[in-house]
Design a protein around this motif. Structure first.
Motif, PDB file in Angstrom:
ATOM      1  N   ARG A 138       0.793  -1.344  -0.052  1.00  0.00           N
ATOM      2  CA  ARG A 138      -0.059  -0.160   0.058  1.00  0.00           C
ATOM      3  C   ARG A 138       0.961   1.397   0.075  1.00  0.00           C
ATOM      4  O   ARG A 138       0.552   2.461  -0.157  1.00  0.00           O
ATOM      5  CB  ARG A 138      -1.052   0.032   1.216  1.00  0.00           C
ATOM      6  CG  ARG A 138      -1.831  -1.029   1.302  1.00  0.00           C
ATOM      7  CD  ARG A 138      -3.276  -0.752   0.809  1.00  0.00           C
ATOM      8  NE  ARG A 138      -3.896  -2.259   0.681  1.00  0.00           N
ATOM      9  CZ  ARG A 138      -5.169  -2.268   1.044  1.00  0.00           C
ATOM     10  NH1 ARG A 138      -5.576  -1.172   1.623  1.00  0.00           N
ATOM     11  NH2 ARG A 138      -5.785  -3.353   0.920  1.00  0.00           N
ATOM     12  N   LEU A 170       2.865   5.681  -3.356  1.00  0.00           N
ATOM     13  CA  LEU A 170       2.385   6.812  -2.622  1.00  0.00           C
ATOM     14  C   LEU A 170       3.183   8.199  -2.979  1.00  0.00           C
ATOM     15  O   LEU A 170       4.350   7.973  -3.144  1.00  0.00           O
ATOM     16  CB  LEU A 170       2.391   6.749  -1.119  1.00  0.00           C
ATOM     17  CG  LEU A 170       1.145   5.697  -0.599  1.00  0.00           C
ATOM     18  CD1 LEU A 170       1.374   5.747   0.798  1.00  0.00           C
ATOM     19  CD2 LEU A 170      -0.111   6.173  -0.997  1.00  0.00           C
ATOM     20  N   PRO A 178      -2.210   7.226   4.644  1.00  0.00           N
ATOM     21  CA  PRO A 178      -2.665   6.028   3.628  1.00  0.00           C
ATOM     22  C   PRO A 178      -2.569   6.718   2.282  1.00  0.00           C
ATOM     23  O   PRO A 178      -2.598   5.761   1.323  1.00  0.00           O
ATOM     24  CB  PRO A 178      -4.115   5.839   3.879  1.00  0.00           C
ATOM     25  CG  PRO A 178      -4.552   7.228   4.781  1.00  0.00           C
ATOM     26  CD  PRO A 178      -3.375   7.625   5.646  1.00  0.00           C
ATOM     27  N   ASP A 179      -2.653   7.860   2.139  1.00  0.00           N
ATOM     28  CA  ASP A 179      -2.376   8.614   0.803  1.00  0.00           C
ATOM     29  C   ASP A 179      -1.183   9.678   0.383  1.00  0.00           C
ATOM     30  O   ASP A 179      -0.869   9.795  -0.763  1.00  0.00           O
ATOM     31  CB  ASP A 179      -3.509   9.302   0.461  1.00  0.00           C
ATOM     32  CG  ASP A 179      -3.911  10.629   1.361  1.00  0.00           C
ATOM     33  OD1 ASP A 179      -3.067  10.590   2.371  1.00  0.00           O
ATOM     34  OD2 ASP A 179      -4.796  11.190   1.474  1.00  0.00           O
ATOM     35  N   MET A 180       0.003   9.551   1.418  1.00  0.00           N
ATOM     36  CA  MET A 180       0.981  10.135   1.137  1.00  0.00           C
ATOM     37  C   MET A 180       1.821  10.248   2.153  1.00  0.00           C
ATOM     38  O   MET A 180       1.660   9.858   3.319  1.00  0.00           O
ATOM     39  CB  MET A 180       0.595  11.559   0.813  1.00  0.00           C
ATOM     40  CG  MET A 180       0.487  12.731   2.042  1.00  0.00           C
ATOM     41  SD  MET A 180       0.269  14.389   1.876  1.00  0.00           S
ATOM     42  CE  MET A 180      -1.570  14.355   1.615  1.00  0.00           C
TER      43      MET A 180
END
Length: 143
Positions: free
Chosen positions: A5, A9, A61-63
């Motif tokens: 995951r 990113l 979770p996104d950067m």
């Protein structure tokens, strides 16, 4: 958080949120069960950047947000955990690494997910060019 995951990113600087690149891979110290560095892809013609995990200001979770640093001085050689063969210290094949879960605050690896099941980080001995080496977990070894 899973290694899979984190790959891809965006990595940004604090304040102006300048984009440094995207996470290409995480470097681990398997013997100590922790993530040590982030490898940042910066485009086709630009060299990869290497940032110590301790230089991160935030992981989400996104950067990832990284403090400005002086560069990759002292960065260890990179060996990719994902896709590595898994061997015991006796040389027995134990599958292939599919993913790994780690705590983004402490960088400690919790479990390694393999084609043969989950491995607790306490069984990791080392990661080399050839394989991830683990303890068998048995008190006695077959000869």
């Amino acid at each position: 958080m899973l290694f899979s995951r984190v790959r891809g990113l965006p990595v940004l600087t604090p304040g102006d949120a300048e984009r440094l690149g995207v996470v290409r891979a995480l470097t681990v110290d398997a013997a100590h069960g922790r993530v040590t560095h982030v490898r940042i892809g910066r485009g086709r013609l630009r060299r990869e950047a290497v940032v110590a995990w301790g230089a991160l200001r935030a992981v989400g979770p996104d950067m990832l947000i990284v403090r400005p640093s002086g560069g990759p001085a002292g960065a260890p050689p990179h060996r990719d955990l994902l896709g590595s063969r898994v061997l015991t210290e006796c040389g027995e094949e134990r599958g292939t690494v599919l993913d790994a879960a780690f705590d983004p605050l402490t960088a400690r690896i919790g479990t390694v997910l393999t084609t043969s099941g989950e491995l607790p980080a306490g069984r990791l001995l080392g990661l080399g060019d050839h394989a991830l080496v683990i303890r068998t977990g048995h008190a006695h070894h077959r000869v």
